[in-house]
Design a protein around this motif. Structure first.
Motif, PDB file in Angstrom:
ATOM      1  N   PHE A  36      50.569  40.374  48.269  1.00  0.00           N
ATOM      2  CA  PHE A  36      49.420  39.814  47.571  1.00  0.00           C
ATOM      3  C   PHE A  36      49.577  40.172  46.100  1.00  0.00           C
ATOM      4  N   ASP A  37      49.495  39.187  45.227  1.00  0.00           N
ATOM      5  CA  ASP A  37      49.581  39.413  43.788  1.00  0.00           C
ATOM      6  C   ASP A  37      48.527  40.431  43.345  1.00  0.00           C
ATOM      7  N   ALA A  38      47.318  40.304  43.857  1.00  0.00           N
ATOM      8  CA  ALA A  38      46.223  41.211  43.473  1.00  0.00           C
ATOM      9  C   ALA A  38      46.499  42.648  43.897  1.00  0.00           C
ATOM     10  N   ALA A  39      47.275  42.837  44.963  1.00  0.00           N
ATOM     11  CA  ALA A  39      47.580  44.201  45.421  1.00  0.00           C
ATOM     12  C   ALA A  39      48.538  44.905  44.475  1.00  0.00           C
ATOM     13  N   SER A  40      49.364  44.141  43.777  1.00  0.00           N
ATOM     14  CA  SER A  40      50.301  44.767  42.843  1.00  0.00           C
ATOM     15  C   SER A  40      49.678  45.024  41.474  1.00  0.00           C
ATOM     16  N   TRP A  41      48.549  44.392  41.160  1.00  0.00           N
ATOM     17  CA  TRP A  41      47.930  44.522  39.846  1.00  0.00           C
ATOM     18  C   TRP A  41      46.711  45.438  39.816  1.00  0.00           C
ATOM     19  N   ASN A  42      46.101  45.702  40.953  1.00  0.00           N
ATOM     20  CA  ASN A  42      44.842  46.442  40.972  1.00  0.00           C
ATOM     21  C   ASN A  42      44.991  47.781  41.684  1.00  0.00           C
ATOM     22  N   ALA A  43      44.186  48.738  41.253  1.00  0.00           N
ATOM     23  CA  ALA A  43      44.236  50.092  41.817  1.00  0.00           C
ATOM     24  C   ALA A  43      43.751  50.094  43.258  1.00  0.00           C
ATOM     25  N   ARG A  44      44.238  51.052  44.010  1.00  0.00           N
ATOM     26  CA  ARG A  44      43.833  51.209  45.409  1.00  0.00           C
ATOM     27  C   ARG A  44      42.379  51.655  45.484  1.00  0.00           C
ATOM     28  N   GLY A  45      41.712  51.254  46.550  1.00  0.00           N
ATOM     29  CA  GLY A  45      40.333  51.686  46.766  1.00  0.00           C
ATOM     30  C   GLY A  45      40.296  53.125  47.250  1.00  0.00           C
ATOM     31  N   ALA A  46      39.132  53.733  47.173  1.00  0.00           N
ATOM     32  CA  ALA A  46      38.969  55.124  47.611  1.00  0.00           C
ATOM     33  C   ALA A  46      39.249  55.240  49.103  1.00  0.00           C
ATOM     34  N   GLY A  47      40.183  56.088  49.468  1.00  0.00           N
ATOM     35  CA  GLY A  47      40.486  56.367  50.861  1.00  0.00           C
ATOM     36  C   GLY A  47      41.290  55.313  51.591  1.00  0.00           C
ATOM     37  N   VAL A  48      41.763  54.267  50.897  1.00  0.00           N
ATOM     38  CA  VAL A  48      42.568  53.229  51.542  1.00  0.00           C
ATOM     39  C   VAL A  48      43.821  52.971  50.704  1.00  0.00           C
ATOM     40  N   THR A  49      44.777  52.269  51.276  1.00  0.00           N
ATOM     41  CA  THR A  49      46.040  52.006  50.581  1.00  0.00           C
ATOM     42  C   THR A  49      46.098  50.605  49.979  1.00  0.00           C
ATOM     43  N   TRP A  50      44.957  49.941  49.843  1.00  0.00           N
ATOM     44  CA  TRP A  50      44.910  48.607  49.258  1.00  0.00           C
ATOM     45  C   TRP A  50      43.776  48.536  48.240  1.00  0.00           C
ATOM     46  N   PRO A  51      43.848  47.587  47.309  1.00  0.00           N
ATOM     47  CA  PRO A  51      42.739  47.434  46.371  1.00  0.00           C
ATOM     48  C   PRO A  51      41.530  46.824  47.068  1.00  0.00           C
ATOM     49  N   VAL A  52      40.353  47.239  46.659  1.00  0.00           N
ATOM     50  CA  VAL A  52      39.096  46.694  47.187  1.00  0.00           C
ATOM     51  C   VAL A  52      38.431  45.980  46.015  1.00  0.00           C
ATOM     52  N   LEU A  53      38.335  44.665  46.117  1.00  0.00           N
ATOM     53  CA  LEU A  53      37.898  43.831  45.011  1.00  0.00           C
ATOM     54  C   LEU A  53      36.505  43.263  45.242  1.00  0.00           C
ATOM     55  N   ASN A  54      35.662  43.313  44.225  1.00  0.00           N
ATOM     56  CA  ASN A  54      34.368  42.643  44.314  1.00  0.00           C
ATOM     57  C   ASN A  54      34.312  41.468  43.334  1.00  0.00           C
ATOM     58  N   ARG A  55      35.431  41.217  42.653  1.00  0.00           N
ATOM     59  CA  ARG A  55      35.552  40.080  41.750  1.00  0.00           C
ATOM     60  C   ARG A  55      36.827  39.310  42.088  1.00  0.00           C
ATOM     61  N   VAL A  56      36.823  38.020  41.779  1.00  0.00           N
ATOM     62  CA  VAL A  56      37.980  37.170  42.055  1.00  0.00           C
ATOM     63  C   VAL A  56      39.090  37.530  41.075  1.00  0.00           C
TER      64      VAL A  56
END
Length: 171
Positions: A36-56
């Motif tokens: 996922f392009d967004a996974a390479s550009w955004n920081a990981r979420g707290a306690g998980v190994t992926w970004p958690v996004l609330n914006r597109v």
């Protein structure tokens, strides 16, 4: 004069030594991967190994405060998926799915996904589609949706950049 000759000799010897030590590195990717392009550009979420996004997320950039919020009124959202490795001369169908253990959103109530992505022939990009549904009832509690790109028989998911989390506002 002896000092000049000696200094020149040392300089030349040093240059030859430095050139001789340079190693020619080339990057080779043995296995084709997808992310996922967004996974390479955004920081990981707290306690998980992926970004958690609330914006597109925009393509090729991290999410910014000015990007649209993900809400029950967002409609269709597209997330770019990147092929890591050589472009293929035939279109590739890549699978993606919901990570049920990390998702509170309900399929058919809060969202739908087709579950496949097409990366066209001679391309490095495809799009994962998420249709955000409006369940009709407003709530202060958002729902979470975690998606995982799983690849196909030729293209494997890239480690730790194959998932994204979405926070869907229900206001």
């Amino acid at each position: 004069m002896k000092k000049l000759v000696l200094s020149t000799f040392i300089l030349i010897a040093t240059l030859f030594t430095m050139v001789g030590c340079i190693k020619q590195n080339t990057l080779t990717i043995k296995d084709l991967q997808v992310e996922f392009d967004a996974a390479s550009w955004n920081a990981r979420g707290a306690g998980v190994t992926w970004p958690v996004l609330n914006r597109v997320p925009p393509y090729g950039m991290p999410v910014a405060a000015t990007d649209p919020l993900i809400s029950r009124n967002s409609g269709t959202i597209r997330f770019r998926v990147n092929l890591i490795g050589a472009q293929q001369n035939t279109a590739q169908t890549i699978n993606y799915s919901v990570v049920a253990a990390s998702t509170t959103a309900v399929s058919g109530t809060h969202f739908t996904i087709p579950g496949t992505i097409t990366i066209p022939a001679n391309s490095s990009f495809g799009e994962a589609v998420v249709n955000i549904l409006n369940p009709g009832v407003s709530s202060a509690t958002p729902v979470n949706l975690v998606l995982e790109v799983t690849g196909n028989s030729l293209i494997k998911p890239a480690t730790e950049i194959n998932k994204i989390g979405l926070v869907i506002s229900q206001n």
